[in-house]
Design a protein around this motif. Structure first.
Motif, mmCIF file in Angstrom:
data_model
loop_
_atom_site.group_PDB
_atom_site.id
_atom_site.type_symbol
_atom_site.label_atom_id
_atom_site.label_comp_id
_atom_site.label_asym_id
_atom_site.label_seq_id
_atom_site.Cartn_x
_atom_site.Cartn_y
_atom_site.Cartn_z
ATOM 1 N N HIS A 66 0.827 -1.212 0.000
ATOM 2 C CA HIS A 66 0.000 0.000 0.000
ATOM 3 C C HIS A 66 0.865 1.267 0.000
ATOM 4 N N CYS A 67 1.947 1.225 0.784
ATOM 5 C CA CYS A 67 2.859 2.389 0.814
ATOM 6 C C CYS A 67 3.514 2.614 -0.548
ATOM 7 N N HIS A 68 3.939 1.534 -1.200
ATOM 8 C CA HIS A 68 4.540 1.642 -2.531
ATOM 9 C C HIS A 68 3.549 2.245 -3.528
ATOM 10 N N ASP A 69 2.299 1.808 -3.465
ATOM 11 C CA ASP A 69 1.287 2.347 -4.382
ATOM 12 C C ASP A 69 1.078 3.842 -4.140
ATOM 13 N N MET A 70 1.033 4.262 -2.892
ATOM 14 C CA MET A 70 0.859 5.683 -2.583
ATOM 15 C C MET A 70 2.049 6.511 -3.080
ATOM 16 N N LYS A 71 3.273 5.938 -2.952
ATOM 17 C CA LYS A 71 4.471 6.657 -3.404
ATOM 18 C C LYS A 71 4.463 6.806 -4.916
ATOM 19 N N LYS A 72 4.047 5.776 -5.645
ATOM 20 C CA LYS A 72 3.962 5.854 -7.104
ATOM 21 C C LYS A 72 2.969 6.925 -7.532
ATOM 22 N N GLN A 73 1.827 6.962 -6.849
ATOM 23 C CA GLN A 73 0.813 7.978 -7.172
ATOM 24 C C GLN A 73 1.338 9.396 -6.914
ATOM 25 N N GLU A 74 2.082 9.572 -5.817
ATOM 26 C CA GLU A 74 2.637 10.896 -5.501
ATOM 27 C C GLU A 74 3.666 11.316 -6.547
ATOM 28 N N THR A 75 4.537 10.379 -6.965
ATOM 29 C CA THR A 75 5.540 10.689 -8.001
ATOM 30 C C THR A 75 4.875 11.057 -9.317
ATOM 31 N N CYS A 76 3.847 10.322 -9.665
ATOM 32 C CA CYS A 76 3.120 10.588 -10.905
ATOM 33 C C CYS A 76 2.482 11.981 -10.872
ATOM 34 N N LEU A 77 1.884 12.314 -9.728
ATOM 35 C CA LEU A 77 1.255 13.635 -9.599
ATOM 36 C C LEU A 77 2.291 14.754 -9.697
ATOM 37 N N ARG A 78 3.465 14.561 -9.100
ATOM 38 C CA ARG A 78 4.527 15.567 -9.191
ATOM 39 C C ARG A 78 4.996 15.761 -10.629
ATOM 40 N N PHE A 79 5.172 14.671 -11.350
ATOM 41 C CA PHE A 79 5.607 14.755 -12.740
ATOM 42 C C PHE A 79 4.580 15.493 -13.604
ATOM 43 N N ILE A 80 3.310 15.187 -13.384
ATOM 44 C CA ILE A 80 2.254 15.855 -14.160
ATOM 45 C C ILE A 80 2.231 17.355 -13.847
ATOM 46 N N THR A 81 2.403 17.704 -12.551
ATOM 47 C CA THR A 81 2.424 19.124 -12.158
ATOM 48 C C THR A 81 3.593 19.861 -12.808
ATOM 49 N N LEU A 82 4.800 19.245 -12.799
ATOM 50 C CA LEU A 82 5.979 19.859 -13.428
ATOM 51 C C LEU A 82 5.773 20.044 -14.921
ATOM 52 N N LEU A 83 5.173 19.044 -15.560
ATOM 53 C CA LEU A 83 4.913 19.129 -16.995
ATOM 54 C C LEU A 83 3.954 20.271 -17.304
ATOM 55 N N LEU A 84 2.940 20.440 -16.478
ATOM 56 C CA LEU A 84 1.991 21.538 -16.684
ATOM 57 C C LEU A 84 2.654 22.895 -16.503
ATOM 58 N N LEU A 85 3.530 23.006 -15.485
ATOM 59 C CA LEU A 85 4.236 24.275 -15.269
ATOM 60 C C LEU A 85 5.151 24.630 -16.437
ATOM 61 N N LEU A 86 5.879 23.637 -16.955
ATOM 62 C CA LEU A 86 6.761 23.882 -18.106
ATOM 63 C C LEU A 86 5.963 24.296 -19.332
#
Length: 237
Positions: free
Chosen positions: A35-55
């Motif tokens: 469960h912790c691994h799944d939450m970490k993957k979701q957080e990383t994915c959200l960060r990447f999407i946010t950075l892509l939107l900012l760029l």
């Protein structure tokens, strides 16, 4: 029926109906880690999407600013080129440049290479442009129309000695056949400190009320040997 018997029967009923699943401690730990691994993957994915939107937003902003600047500068250039009033004003008022205003009497002379370095002689000139008369015999500008004139002299000096200083003294003179007298109109007194290759540039000018037939000439009283370049001119103000 006692409470212990009732609790036992209820537990047997839940087990029989599948509502209670027996699970060991190791299996619970594995589920928690997953469960912790799944939450970490979701957080990383959200960060990447946010950075892509900012760029993407930054790139769009830079592109928009560049397009606005380009269109603004081209629009200003077109307005200047296509505005007939502006063009007409430029032709009628050439910023006071006597060279481009053919209706204003004007002249500019430049220094002719000197034959000697003796002081107390008038500068010899050659015409660069202008429609005012130049008297080569008297080395003088001849004013052909009465009015207020701006006369100027630009001098470039170079000191030849390695020590001390040299003095330079120039006079702008006026002469007319009507009163046959030479009058000093302007003086230039300059001192130049002598070091290896020392040089100096002096520019002087003033307004003069001149009559038709006035002769304007430049006399080097002292420091003729220092002169490397000279320009002399006048135009109707």
């Amino acid at each position: 029926m006692g409470p212990v018997v009732m609790e036992k029967k209820l537990m047997e009923h839940k087990i029989a109906s599948g509502n209670v699943i027996s699970m060991g401690p190791d299996e619970s730990l594995l589920i928690l880690i997953k469960h912790c691994h799944d939450m970490k993957k979701q957080e990383t994915c959200l960060r990447f999407i946010t950075l892509l939107l900012l760029l993407t937003c930054a790139a769009l902003f830079i592109y928009t600013m560049g397009a606005d600047l380009k269109s603004g500068s081209s629009g200003q250039g077109s307005a200047v080129e296509q505005n007939p009033t502006h063009s007409k004003q430029e032709r009628m008022c050439p910023a006071g440049d006597p060279k481009t205003n053919s209706t204003t009497p004007h002249i500019r002379l430049r220094f002719v290479s000197k034959d000697n370095d003796n002081d107390g002689q008038h500068i010899k000139w050659e015409r660069m442009f202008g429609d005012i008369q130049y008297n080569a015999e008297k080395n003088a500008i001849v004013i052909n129309k009465t009015g207020i004139y701006f006369a100027y002299v630009r001098i470039a000096l170079r000191c030849q000695n390695e020590e001390g200083y040299e003095k330079f003294f120039l006079k702008l003179q006026r002469w007319n056949e009507g009163y046959n007298k030479t009058v000093k109109r302007m003086e230039v007194l300059e001192s130049i400190t002598c070091t290896q290759g020392e040089s100096s540039t002096v520019f002087v000018g003033d307004l003069f009320d001149l009559l038709a037939g006035d002769h304007m000439s430049v006399l080097i009283v002292e420091g003729y040997k220092l002169v490397t370049e000279l320009a002399f001119g006048a135009y109707l103000a």
